[in-house]
Structures are given as structure tokens and as C-alpha cells.
Design a protein around this motif. Sequence first.
Motif, PDB file in Angstrom:
ATOM      1  N   THR A 143      15.531  -8.722  -2.396  1.00 13.67           N
ATOM      2  CA  THR A 143      15.669  -9.029  -3.596  1.00 13.67           C
ATOM      3  C   THR A 143      14.390  -9.221  -4.526  1.00 13.67           C
ATOM      4  N   GLU A 144      13.411  -9.859  -4.624  1.00 16.51           N
ATOM      5  CA  GLU A 144      12.780 -10.356  -5.446  1.00 16.51           C
ATOM      6  C   GLU A 144      12.175  -9.620  -5.739  1.00 16.51           C
ATOM      7  N   GLU A 145      11.645  -8.159  -5.282  1.00 17.40           N
ATOM      8  CA  GLU A 145      10.526  -7.466  -5.774  1.00 17.40           C
ATOM      9  C   GLU A 145      10.440  -6.353  -5.395  1.00 17.40           C
ATOM     10  N   PRO A 146      11.561  -5.648  -4.941  1.00 11.75           N
ATOM     11  CA  PRO A 146      11.808  -4.752  -4.267  1.00 11.75           C
ATOM     12  C   PRO A 146      11.727  -3.518  -5.022  1.00 11.75           C
ATOM     13  N   PHE A 147      10.225  -2.369  -3.682  1.00 15.70           N
ATOM     14  CA  PHE A 147       9.698  -1.551  -3.937  1.00 15.70           C
ATOM     15  C   PHE A 147      10.049  -1.071  -4.993  1.00 15.70           C
ATOM     16  N   ASP A 148       9.464  -0.434  -5.728  1.00 12.51           N
ATOM     17  CA  ASP A 148      10.425   0.928  -6.563  1.00 12.51           C
ATOM     18  C   ASP A 148       9.246   2.013  -7.035  1.00 12.51           C
ATOM     19  N   GLU A 149       9.705   2.681  -6.004  1.00 15.93           N
ATOM     20  CA  GLU A 149       9.293   4.253  -6.345  1.00 15.93           C
ATOM     21  C   GLU A 149       8.455   4.941  -7.658  1.00 15.93           C
ATOM     22  N   HIS A 150       9.456   4.342  -8.892  1.00 14.21           N
ATOM     23  CA  HIS A 150       9.155   5.052 -10.059  1.00 14.21           C
ATOM     24  C   HIS A 150       7.697   4.303 -10.783  1.00 14.21           C
ATOM     25  N   LYS A 151       7.017   2.812 -10.274  1.00 20.26           N
ATOM     26  CA  LYS A 151       6.008   2.438  -9.986  1.00 20.26           C
ATOM     27  C   LYS A 151       5.203   3.056  -9.877  1.00 20.26           C
ATOM     28  N   LEU A 152       5.260   3.748  -7.916  1.00 23.03           N
ATOM     29  CA  LEU A 152       4.181   4.658  -7.483  1.00 23.03           C
ATOM     30  C   LEU A 152       3.630   5.803  -7.764  1.00 23.03           C
ATOM     31  N   GLN A 156       7.654  10.424   3.189  1.00 26.71           N
ATOM     32  CA  GLN A 156       7.961   9.529   4.728  1.00 26.71           C
ATOM     33  C   GLN A 156       7.191   8.158   4.212  1.00 26.71           C
ATOM     34  N   PHE A 157       6.528   7.810   3.902  1.00 27.58           N
ATOM     35  CA  PHE A 157       6.855   5.934   3.147  1.00 27.58           C
ATOM     36  C   PHE A 157       7.717   6.100   2.392  1.00 27.58           C
ATOM     37  N   LEU A 158       8.656   6.367   1.563  1.00 32.03           N
ATOM     38  CA  LEU A 158      10.466   6.599   0.622  1.00 32.03           C
ATOM     39  C   LEU A 158      10.817   6.127   2.466  1.00 32.03           C
ATOM     40  N   ASP A 159      11.471   7.714   3.027  1.00 30.43           N
ATOM     41  CA  ASP A 159      12.416   7.756   3.562  1.00 30.43           C
ATOM     42  C   ASP A 159      11.905   6.313   5.120  1.00 30.43           C
ATOM     43  N   ILE A 160      10.664   5.890   5.120  1.00 29.07           N
ATOM     44  CA  ILE A 160      10.856   4.706   6.240  1.00 29.07           C
ATOM     45  C   ILE A 160      11.039   3.789   4.978  1.00 29.07           C
ATOM     46  N   TYR A 161      10.765   3.267   3.969  1.00 28.56           N
ATOM     47  CA  TYR A 161      11.218   2.223   2.909  1.00 28.56           C
ATOM     48  C   TYR A 161      12.645   2.346   2.963  1.00 28.56           C
ATOM     49  N   ASN A 162      13.463   3.074   2.418  1.00 25.36           N
ATOM     50  CA  ASN A 162      14.773   3.137   2.272  1.00 25.36           C
ATOM     51  C   ASN A 162      15.889   3.316   3.911  1.00 25.36           C
ATOM     52  N   GLY A 220      -8.716   6.271  -0.962  1.00 19.13           N
ATOM     53  CA  GLY A 220      -9.779   7.661  -0.662  1.00 19.13           C
ATOM     54  C   GLY A 220     -10.489   7.140   0.974  1.00 19.13           C
ATOM     55  N   ARG A 221      -9.463   6.532   1.709  1.00 15.59           N
ATOM     56  CA  ARG A 221     -10.817   5.880   2.759  1.00 15.59           C
ATOM     57  C   ARG A 221     -10.374   6.981   3.906  1.00 15.59           C
ATOM     58  N   LYS A 222      -9.224   7.906   3.533  1.00 17.64           N
ATOM     59  CA  LYS A 222      -8.730   9.142   4.259  1.00 17.64           C
ATOM     60  C   LYS A 222      -8.524  10.034   4.264  1.00 17.64           C
ATOM     61  N   PRO A 223      -8.751  11.346   4.626  1.00 20.33           N
ATOM     62  CA  PRO A 223      -8.094  12.393   4.168  1.00 20.33           C
ATOM     63  C   PRO A 223      -6.750  12.485   4.151  1.00 20.33           C
ATOM     64  N   GLY A 224      -5.585  12.905   2.972  1.00 20.62           N
ATOM     65  CA  GLY A 224      -4.111  13.268   3.678  1.00 20.62           C
ATOM     66  C   GLY A 224      -3.581  13.722   2.374  1.00 20.62           C
ATOM     67  N   ASP A 225      -2.275  13.715   2.448  1.00 21.41           N
ATOM     68  CA  ASP A 225      -1.463  14.715   1.526  1.00 21.41           C
ATOM     69  C   ASP A 225      -0.829  13.808   0.868  1.00 21.41           C
ATOM     70  N   ILE A 226      -1.027  13.176   0.100  1.00 21.86           N
ATOM     71  CA  ILE A 226      -0.545  11.731  -0.448  1.00 21.86           C
ATOM     72  C   ILE A 226       1.101  12.463  -0.749  1.00 21.86           C
ATOM     73  N   PRO A 227       1.915  13.361  -1.244  1.00 20.75           N
ATOM     74  CA  PRO A 227       2.962  13.560  -1.658  1.00 20.75           C
ATOM     75  C   PRO A 227       3.623  13.668  -0.297  1.00 20.75           C
ATOM     76  N   SER A 228       3.702  13.981   0.840  1.00 20.14           N
ATOM     77  CA  SER A 228       4.261  13.893   2.165  1.00 20.14           C
ATOM     78  C   SER A 228       4.321  12.543   2.634  1.00 20.14           C
ATOM     79  N   LEU A 229       2.630  12.422   2.301  1.00 21.62           N
ATOM     80  CA  LEU A 229       2.734  10.454   3.371  1.00 21.62           C
ATOM     81  C   LEU A 229       3.913   9.776   2.294  1.00 21.62           C
ATOM     82  N   LYS A 230       3.401   9.783   1.109  1.00 22.08           N
ATOM     83  CA  LYS A 230       4.780   9.620   0.007  1.00 22.08           C
ATOM     84  C   LYS A 230       6.334   9.229   0.614  1.00 22.08           C
TER      85      LYS A 230
END
Length: 116
Positions: free
Chosen positions: A32-41, A97-103, A85-95
Motif C-alpha cells: 500500500t505505501e508505495e507499490p511498484f509503478d510500471e509507468h515510472k520504470l 519477467q520481473f513485472l509478471d513475477i511482481y504481479n 550495466g553490470r551484466k548484458p541482457g535484454d531489458i524488455p524481456s527481463l522487465k
Amino acid sequence: MEEKKLLNTASGIDMLSGDKLLYDMIITSFLTEEPFDEHKLDSFIAAGKNDEAGSYVHRCKGAAGQIGAEQLHDAARMLEDVLKGRKPGDIPSLKAQFLDIYNKTVRALMQYRTQS
């Protein structure tokens, strides 16, 4: 190696020295206090502010770790590493996956709250 859980309440409560009331308060805060905001990301990423986007994901990673949301913690870590930038990767697919698990985690937390 043991598979990570969506929500490991025992681990979350253990991190708080068995204080279930505090655990419940942290869950309420997470939801409730500050849920993750996909639009902010998305706005950080669209503006090329990947470091800020990584820091934003880092906050969620820390909170996930506190409540025993193991899969969310790992997904956030992977996305943060690529954004910063610590590791290479595909931002859209990782994002995605992250959002799916978040939900899924949010749904599991809400279910946990109704059962406790």
C-alpha cells in the motif's frame, strides 16, 4: 539447488526473529505505501535513465528480500544488473519477467493476508 519460492513466508518471518506481527506490517507497507509503478520504470527507461531505473528496481528488490519473495528478488536483481550495466541482457524481456513475477507476488501476498 532448491527452487526459489514465489513467497517464502517462513523465511520472511525468520528474518524478523519470528515477529509475525511485524511481518504482516511489512507486507501491508509493501502493498500500500508505495507499490511498484510500471509507468515510472518505463519513463526512466524511455528517457535513457537506466541507472535511475536500476535504482528504482533495487528498492523493490530489497523489499522483496525482506518479505521472502524469493522469485521477485531474483528477477529484480537480474533486471537491475542489466539496467546498471553490470551484466548484458535484454531489458524488455527481463522487465516483462520481473513485472509478471511482481504481479503474481502481489496476488500471493493479498491471499496470505486474507488467510492470516
